[in-house]
Scaffold this motif. Structure first.
Motif, PDB file in Angstrom:
ATOM      1  N   ILE A   1     -12.726  -4.275   1.462  1.00 30.25           N
ATOM      2  CA  ILE A   1     -11.761  -3.583   0.607  1.00 30.25           C
ATOM      3  C   ILE A   1     -11.482  -2.188   1.149  1.00 30.25           C
ATOM      4  O   ILE A   1     -10.334  -1.738   1.200  1.00 30.25           O
ATOM      5  N   LYS A   2     -12.530  -1.506   1.578  1.00 24.05           N
ATOM      6  CA  LYS A   2     -12.384  -0.180   2.164  1.00 24.05           C
ATOM      7  C   LYS A   2     -11.537  -0.246   3.429  1.00 24.05           C
ATOM      8  O   LYS A   2     -10.621   0.564   3.622  1.00 24.05           O
ATOM      9  N   GLU A   3     -11.817  -1.218   4.286  1.00 28.55           N
ATOM     10  CA  GLU A   3     -11.077  -1.343   5.537  1.00 28.55           C
ATOM     11  C   GLU A   3      -9.620  -1.699   5.295  1.00 28.55           C
ATOM     12  O   GLU A   3      -8.734  -1.302   6.059  1.00 28.55           O
ATOM     13  N   SER A   4      -9.355  -2.449   4.223  1.00 28.94           N
ATOM     14  CA  SER A   4      -7.970  -2.845   3.944  1.00 28.94           C
ATOM     15  C   SER A   4      -7.096  -1.640   3.626  1.00 28.94           C
ATOM     16  O   SER A   4      -5.874  -1.679   3.818  1.00 28.94           O
ATOM     17  N   TYR A   5      -7.717  -0.565   3.145  1.00 25.82           N
ATOM     18  CA  TYR A   5      -6.952   0.634   2.819  1.00 25.82           C
ATOM     19  C   TYR A   5      -6.314   1.239   4.064  1.00 25.82           C
ATOM     20  O   TYR A   5      -5.196   1.765   4.012  1.00 25.82           O
ATOM     21  N   TYR A   6      -7.016   1.160   5.183  1.00 22.09           N
ATOM     22  CA  TYR A   6      -6.554   1.811   6.405  1.00 22.09           C
ATOM     23  C   TYR A   6      -5.368   1.103   7.039  1.00 22.09           C
ATOM     24  O   TYR A   6      -4.814   1.589   8.024  1.00 22.09           O
ATOM     25  N   ALA A   7      -4.986  -0.041   6.483  1.00 21.64           N
ATOM     26  CA  ALA A   7      -3.817  -0.730   7.026  1.00 21.64           C
ATOM     27  C   ALA A   7      -2.543   0.080   6.828  1.00 21.64           C
ATOM     28  O   ALA A   7      -1.562  -0.114   7.542  1.00 21.64           O
ATOM     29  N   GLY A   8      -2.572   0.979   5.846  1.00 25.02           N
ATOM     30  CA  GLY A   8      -1.441   1.878   5.651  1.00 25.02           C
ATOM     31  C   GLY A   8      -0.179   1.193   5.181  1.00 25.02           C
ATOM     32  O   GLY A   8       0.919   1.527   5.622  1.00 25.02           O
ATOM     33  N   ASP A   9      -0.312   0.233   4.289  1.00 27.71           N
ATOM     34  CA  ASP A   9       0.854  -0.498   3.797  1.00 27.71           C
ATOM     35  C   ASP A   9       1.611   0.328   2.755  1.00 27.71           C
ATOM     36  O   ASP A   9       1.225   1.438   2.397  1.00 27.71           O
ATOM     37  N   SER A  10       2.678  -0.257   2.239  1.00 26.48           N
ATOM     38  CA  SER A  10       3.468   0.409   1.206  1.00 26.48           C
ATOM     39  C   SER A  10       2.667   0.501  -0.090  1.00 26.48           C
ATOM     40  O   SER A  10       1.646  -0.167  -0.259  1.00 26.48           O
ATOM     41  N   ALA A  11       3.173   1.316  -1.015  1.00 35.11           N
ATOM     42  CA  ALA A  11       2.473   1.514  -2.288  1.00 35.11           C
ATOM     43  C   ALA A  11       2.341   0.202  -3.047  1.00 35.11           C
ATOM     44  O   ALA A  11       1.305  -0.082  -3.654  1.00 35.11           O
ATOM     45  N   GLY A  12       3.391  -0.635  -3.003  1.00 37.59           N
ATOM     46  CA  GLY A  12       3.334  -1.907  -3.699  1.00 37.59           C
ATOM     47  C   GLY A  12       2.272  -2.824  -3.130  1.00 37.59           C
ATOM     48  O   GLY A  12       1.533  -3.485  -3.871  1.00 37.59           O
ATOM     49  N   THR A  13       2.182  -2.863  -1.804  1.00 36.57           N
ATOM     50  CA  THR A  13       1.162  -3.694  -1.163  1.00 36.57           C
ATOM     51  C   THR A  13      -0.226  -3.161  -1.442  1.00 36.57           C
ATOM     52  O   THR A  13      -1.169  -3.928  -1.665  1.00 36.57           O
ATOM     53  N   GLN A  14      -0.381  -1.838  -1.433  1.00 34.19           N
ATOM     54  CA  GLN A  14      -1.676  -1.239  -1.744  1.00 34.19           C
ATOM     55  C   GLN A  14      -2.103  -1.576  -3.164  1.00 34.19           C
ATOM     56  O   GLN A  14      -3.281  -1.838  -3.419  1.00 34.19           O
ATOM     57  N   ASN A  15      -1.171  -1.592  -4.098  1.00 35.14           N
ATOM     58  CA  ASN A  15      -1.505  -1.954  -5.474  1.00 35.14           C
ATOM     59  C   ASN A  15      -1.990  -3.402  -5.551  1.00 35.14           C
ATOM     60  O   ASN A  15      -2.962  -3.705  -6.251  1.00 35.14           O
ATOM     61  N   ALA A  16      -1.302  -4.297  -4.846  1.00 37.69           N
ATOM     62  CA  ALA A  16      -1.712  -5.704  -4.833  1.00 37.69           C
ATOM     63  C   ALA A  16      -3.093  -5.853  -4.213  1.00 37.69           C
ATOM     64  O   ALA A  16      -3.932  -6.626  -4.701  1.00 37.69           O
ATOM     65  N   LYS A  17      -3.347  -5.114  -3.142  1.00 36.92           N
ATOM     66  CA  LYS A  17      -4.656  -5.191  -2.489  1.00 36.92           C
ATOM     67  C   LYS A  17      -5.751  -4.617  -3.379  1.00 36.92           C
ATOM     68  O   LYS A  17      -6.888  -5.105  -3.363  1.00 36.92           O
ATOM     69  N   ALA A  18      -5.427  -3.601  -4.171  1.00 33.27           N
ATOM     70  CA  ALA A  18      -6.411  -3.048  -5.108  1.00 33.27           C
ATOM     71  C   ALA A  18      -6.761  -4.072  -6.177  1.00 33.27           C
ATOM     72  O   ALA A  18      -7.932  -4.234  -6.546  1.00 33.27           O
TER      73      ALA A  18
END
Length: 235
Positions: A190-207
């Protein structure tokens, strides 16, 4: 003289702050899901007719299938679907778990449930902290943990027919060990997925997906720790 910060240092601070906010969102969502599960379990336990319907009828298998199905479909529903679909899948998962475990919680004393919850919380916090802070790459554990989870599922189904108390005890220990390791692995991913630097919408889905994973590990740990340390009513 004014202190001049380098762009690299400023970027590092921004990433660290963003990561903290991202992980806080993941943990907050997970905690809310646990709260929803607790409320649903309490509601079911307070309605004996409903609890008997789940415990003694086919409904428990429907809920079990729903939990497994949502777990299997979660990447597509949460990461590949709309924000509404992601939210629906997440909260439906929490509600199904609450209804499914309500009869089991009723079997054990309140003190046992509280003790198991405390042990689970401490175990989860320790393993998640390790996964967040360790410099060791836990990715190689992933395939083993997935295979171990499949093996555990097969063993659980087999023990329904075997009904061996010794096997049940060993299985409980294995589940706790595997999902403790799973917690650390998932936290690092989960921590590593943050560094992908996606859009805010994608970051919300990943959260949401991260909270989904950690929630599943927490509930699984709680169930099997309760199985190990719980005292049934009337003992």
């Amino acid at each position: 003289m004014a202190t001049r910060h380098s762009p690299i240092a400023q970027t590092g601070v921004k990433i660290d702050e963003g990561l903290r906010q991202y992980m806080l969102r993941v943990y907050n969502l997970m905690a809310m899901a646990i709260g929803v599960t607790g409320l649903v379990a309490y509601f079911v336990a307070a309605n004996p007719a409903l609890m008997q319907t789940i415990a003694l009828g086919p409904m428990k298998w429907v809920l079990f299938a729903a939990v497994l199905g949502l777990g299997f479909m979660a990447p597509r529903l949460i990461l590949g679907g709309s924000p509404a679909t992601a939210q629906m899948a997440f909260w439906t998962y929490a509600i199904c778990w609450g209804a499914l475990i309500a009869p089991m919680l009723y079997i054990y004393t309140g003190a046992s449930v509280a003790r198991a919850f405390f042990i689970t919380s401490a175990t989860f916090a320790g393993m998640s902290f390790y996964g967040y802070t360790t410099k060791r790459d836990l990715a190689p554990m992933g395939r083993f943990l997935v295979m171990a989870t499949i093996g555990i599922l097969v063993a659980i189904i087999a023990n329904i027919f075997i009904q061996s108390s010794g096997f049940d005890f060993i299985l409980s220990l294995i589940v706790v060990l595997v999902f403790s390791a799973m917690t650390a692995y998932e936290t690092q991913q989960i921590k590593e997925s943050y560094y992908a630097g996606d859009s805010a919408g994608t970051q919300n889905a990943k959260a949401i997906f991260g909270a989904f994973l950690l929630y599943g590990s927490f509930v699984t740990l709680f169930i099997w720790i309760l199985h190990l340390v719980g005292v049934t009513r009337g003992e």
